[in-house]
Structure formats: structure tokens, C-alpha cells
Design an enzyme around this catalytic site. Structure first.
Site, PDB file in Angstrom:
ATOM      1  N   PHE A 127      85.285  93.764  22.568  1.00  0.00           N
ATOM      2  CA  PHE A 127      84.574  94.582  21.588  1.00  0.00           C
ATOM      3  C   PHE A 127      84.825  94.021  20.189  1.00  0.00           C
ATOM      4  CE2 PHE A 127      83.675  98.219  18.867  1.00  0.00           C
ATOM      5  CZ  PHE A 127      82.407  98.542  19.335  1.00  0.00           C
ATOM      6  N   TYR A 221      85.624 109.958  20.830  1.00  0.00           N
ATOM      7  CA  TYR A 221      84.260 110.506  20.813  1.00  0.00           C
ATOM      8  C   TYR A 221      83.397 110.083  21.998  1.00  0.00           C
ATOM      9  CZ  TYR A 221      83.448 106.069  18.277  1.00  0.00           C
ATOM     10  OH  TYR A 221      83.419 104.753  17.882  1.00  0.00           O
ATOM     11  N   LYS A 222      83.943 109.334  22.933  1.00  0.00           N
ATOM     12  CA  LYS A 222      83.171 108.958  24.117  1.00  0.00           C
ATOM     13  C   LYS A 222      83.419 109.989  25.218  1.00  0.00           C
ATOM     14  CE  LYS A 222      83.261 103.944  23.099  1.00  0.00           C
ATOM     15  NZ  LYS A 222      82.848 104.098  21.755  1.00  0.00           N
ATOM     16  N   ARG A 368      72.181  99.412  29.096  1.00  0.00           N
ATOM     17  CA  ARG A 368      73.452 100.031  29.493  1.00  0.00           C
ATOM     18  C   ARG A 368      73.251 101.527  29.720  1.00  0.00           C
ATOM     19  NH1 ARG A 368      78.872 100.390  25.776  1.00  0.00           N
ATOM     20  NH2 ARG A 368      77.525 101.869  24.702  1.00  0.00           N
TER      21      ARG A 368
END
Length: 409
Positions: A127, A221-222, A368
């Protein structure tokens, strides 16, 4: 397919939890791996914090536990609730700052603990923020970034490597690293290990204690459903607390912050990872999400996630749709998502969104789709497969409005 989907929903032990989330009518939400859905308990919790703790308690709410506020202890309390989700002890986890900031702190701390070594080893395509944080330290002459393909990481662990920094579940493909094997290999080379759990926590089982991890960070927050920009968390193994020295020596990480000393003295343990004043409103929302995910249980969430993604692939196969799967075919070694390569991935994604099926696109060619098991149904999965097949078969993606790139996708 619709009939089998209804049968699976009827037998799903997690189905009742769907009602605990706010989900818009007519939307199939397959982007919970970017931003989790809103728990129904979050708005009342925020209202209570705003009206009672802030509005009535004012500054007293930093210390007061009479109303359940106790703002000063929130970072430790919520970190302690996240700890069981990642196989850690409560005193090893703290909820604070962003994933990026926590990465910077722990990379710098690891380098400090390995004098004479400057290399931070990672993989291409990790990432971006993980790699960018190393680049910042590199510009200061404190680090040297080295990248190796995932199949060559163990062989790249030389005597100059201070830290191995990897993301457990790859954000783009969902492929999972073997945390135990890589951590063991790193330790054998005298290298510390930092795991980014942003796409793992709350979706797949993680046991940091069992594998002997040194450091970890993760996103709020996922899958933890803490809301946009929710505070992140950081983990430091108990055995490293005495040697930990993070570079952002803010006042909340001081041993006695309200002594207002001119000189910094680090708080003991993981508390020194605090920097500025804790974001109370963000932590309030995060705590609701963490409590809900903990109530459901990671093992049950993972089992349903694997079932959902497997069912989606079955539905595509029954419709005769053969896509290039970028994720591992084996659900045991992928996170809670499916990624497909397609040269028209962007307009296909936009066409799906126009139909109410919200997934996302990752450059250059990845469609995705996230499978957040806390609130997705098998019926929705069957419907999403139908929409995807229709978009591709009808070449709906060719419409001009679906081919104009937005700044944010």
C-alpha cells in the site's frame, strides 16, 4: 441461484446482525473494505457525546467517569477492545492517530532499536502510504528502502535489514502473507517485523502473540466500521516496551502530561505512542464499531466471508462469466474481497455503481469487490453477480459517462 441464496440467508447465523447497520435501499454495498457501513448505534452514541459529555460535561468529561465519558482513557480502552481481535494483550494496543502516522512512529522506533542497520524491507505494490513513510525517513538519512518480490522476501533478509514491513492482506489483490513463516524468518536474521493489518482486522483471524510479531498497525474505518477517517491503532509487543522510543514526542505521550514539564519523559509502554490530544468524536464512533464486530466474532465473520466470496464465484460460473481472478483462488489465503483484472475495469465499476452495486477500481485494471460479512446477504451476492454479468455482456460500460475518470474513485 436466487433460491439457493435465500436458503443460505435463512441458515446464516449472522443474518440478524444486518439490521444493526444503516444500509441504503436499493444499494448492494461491496466496498466495506474501503469504508465500513454505519452501525445504527453510532448516531445515538455520537449524540450522547455531543450533548451530554461535551455540551453538559464540558472539560470535566476528560476525567469524569460518572457519565461514562472518561475521555482521557479512551485511547487505551478502545485499544484494549481491539486487542482480542488481533491476538494481542490489552496493554499492547492503543487507538490513536492515522495508520500513516502510526507507521512512521513504529518504523522510526524499529530503526532506533537496530543500530547499525538502516534497511526497511518491503515488497513492490505494498500500500503506497507504507512505502511513502519509509521514503520520508530515507530523505532524512535514517532509512534505506529495499523492495523484493513476495516470493523472494525471506531470501532478502540480510544483516543490514532492520525492519520487515508488510501488509498482511494485500489491498489490491487480497492475497495474504504467511505471517508466522515470515516473522520467524525475519527474527532468525535479527530483523524486526511490522505488520499492516488494515485489510485484516475484523475480517480475518490474526494472532500476533502466537506468531511473535513485534509491531502492527491497523485501520479503524474499514471492517471495524469506525467511520470515515476513524482513528487507527498501533500494537507493540510487551517485550519491546522498555526499548520503545517513538519520534513524535507529543504531550499526550508524556509520562505526566499535566505536569507541563519543559522536558519530555516518555509514558511507560504503548501509551507513549500517543502524540496530540485524542480525537474524542472519532474515538466515540470507532468504539461502537469495535464493540459490534467483537460481539459478532472474527472467526464467524471469516467463515461467512469465505462463503460469500465462494458463492459469488459460483454465481459467475453459472452465468458463464469467466473473468481474470487477481485474488488467490483459495479462500483460505485471501482476505475478505475478490479482485478481477479487466482492461475496462474502471467503466465496468462505474456502470455497476450506476446500478446500485458499489465496488471500487484500483489502477490500472482491477475491479475490487469487498465482502463485509457483518451485513452482506447471499441474496445480494447473487444479485451483484447478475448485474456484473449483464454489464459485461451488454457492453454497458461503453457509455461515455462511465469512461470519464473522476478525481476520486
Amino acid at each position: 441461484m436466487a433460491g439457493r441464496a435465500r436458503e443460505r440467508d435463512a441458515a446464516d447465523p449472522l443474518a440478524p446482525f444486518r439490521e444493526r447497520f444503516v444500509l441504503p435501499e436499493g444499494v448492494i454495498y461491496l466496498d466495506g473494505n474501503s469504508l465500513g457501513a454505519l452501525p445504527r448505534a453510532t448516531p445515538p452514541a455520537m449524540e450522547r457525546t455531543l450533548r451530554e459529555e461535551w455540551g453538559e460535561g464540558l472539560i470535566r468529561s476528560w476525567n469524569s467517569t460518572r457519565s461514562g465519558a472518561g475521555w482521557f482513557e479512551m485511547a487505551q480502552r478502545i485499544g484494549g477492545k481491539i486487542a482480542p481481535l488481533i491476538g494481542a494483550a490489552p496493554e499492547e494496543v492503543i487507538a490513536c492517530d492515522s495508520t500513516s502516522v502510526n507507521l512512521f512512529k513504529l518504523i522510526a522506533a524499529a530503526l532506533d532499536m537496530r543500530p547499525g542497520r538502516k534497511v526497511v524491507l518491503s515488497e513492490p505494490g505494498n500500500f503506497p502510504t507504507d512505502l511513502y513513510m519509509v521514503a520520508g525517513l530515507e530523505r532524512q538519512g535514517l532509512a534505506e528502502r529495499r523492495l523484493a518480490p513476495r516470493e523472494e522476501l525471506a531470501a532478502a533478509l540480510g544483516g543490514d535489514v532492520a525492519l520487515l514491513m508488510l501488509t498482511h492482506v494485500h489491498y489490491k489483490t487480497g492475497a495474504m502473507h504467511d505471517m508466522a513463516a515470515l516473522t520467524k524468518a525475519a527474527h532468525a536474521a535479527g530483523t524486526l517485523v511490522l505488520w499492516d493489518l488494515s485489510h485484516s482486522t475484523g475480517a480475518v483471524p490474526v494472532d500476533l502473540a502466537r506468531i511473535g510479531a513485534d509491531f502492527a498497525v491497523g485501520c479503524g474505518y474499514k471492517y471495524l466500521c469506525g467511520g470515515p477517517g476513524a482513528p487507527a491503532f498501533a500494537y507493540v509487543a510487551q517485550r519491546h516496551h522498555g526499548d520503545l522510543a517513538q519520534p513524535l514526542t507529543g504531550w499526550f505521550g508524556h509520562a505526566t502530561p499535566f505536569a507541563f514539564s519543559d522536558d519530555y519523559e516518555a509514558a511507560p509502554g504503548v501509551e507513549q505512542l500517543l502524540c496530540g490530544t485524542s480525537p474524542v468524536l472519532g474515538l466515540t464512533a470507532l468504539e461502537v464499531g469495535v464493540d459490534l464486530i467483537a460481539e459478532i466474532g472474527v472467526e464467524r465473520l471469516h467463515a461467512k466471508s469465505r462463503a460469500l466470496s465462494g458463492f459469488f464465484l459460483e454465481c459467475l460460473a453459472e452465468r458463464g462469466l469467466a473473468l481474470d481472478l487477481a485474488s488467490p483462488a483459495d479462500s483460505a489465503v485471501r482476505g475478505s474481497q475478490l479482485s478481477f483484472r479487466h482492461e475496462r475495469a474502471y467503466p465496468i465499476c462505474q456502470a455497476l455503481i450506476a446500478r446500485g452495486v458499489i465496488g471500487d477500481f484500483r489502477a490500472p485494471d482491477i475491479l475490487r469487490l469487498g465482502f463485509a460479512p457483518a451485513y452482506l446477504s447471499f441474496t445480494e451476492i447473487a444479485e451483484a453477480a447478475r448485474h456484473l454479468a449483464e454489464v459485461i455482456a451488454g457492453e454497458e460500460w461503453r457509455r461515455p459517462e462511465f469512461n470519464r475518470r473522476a478525481a476520486v474513485t
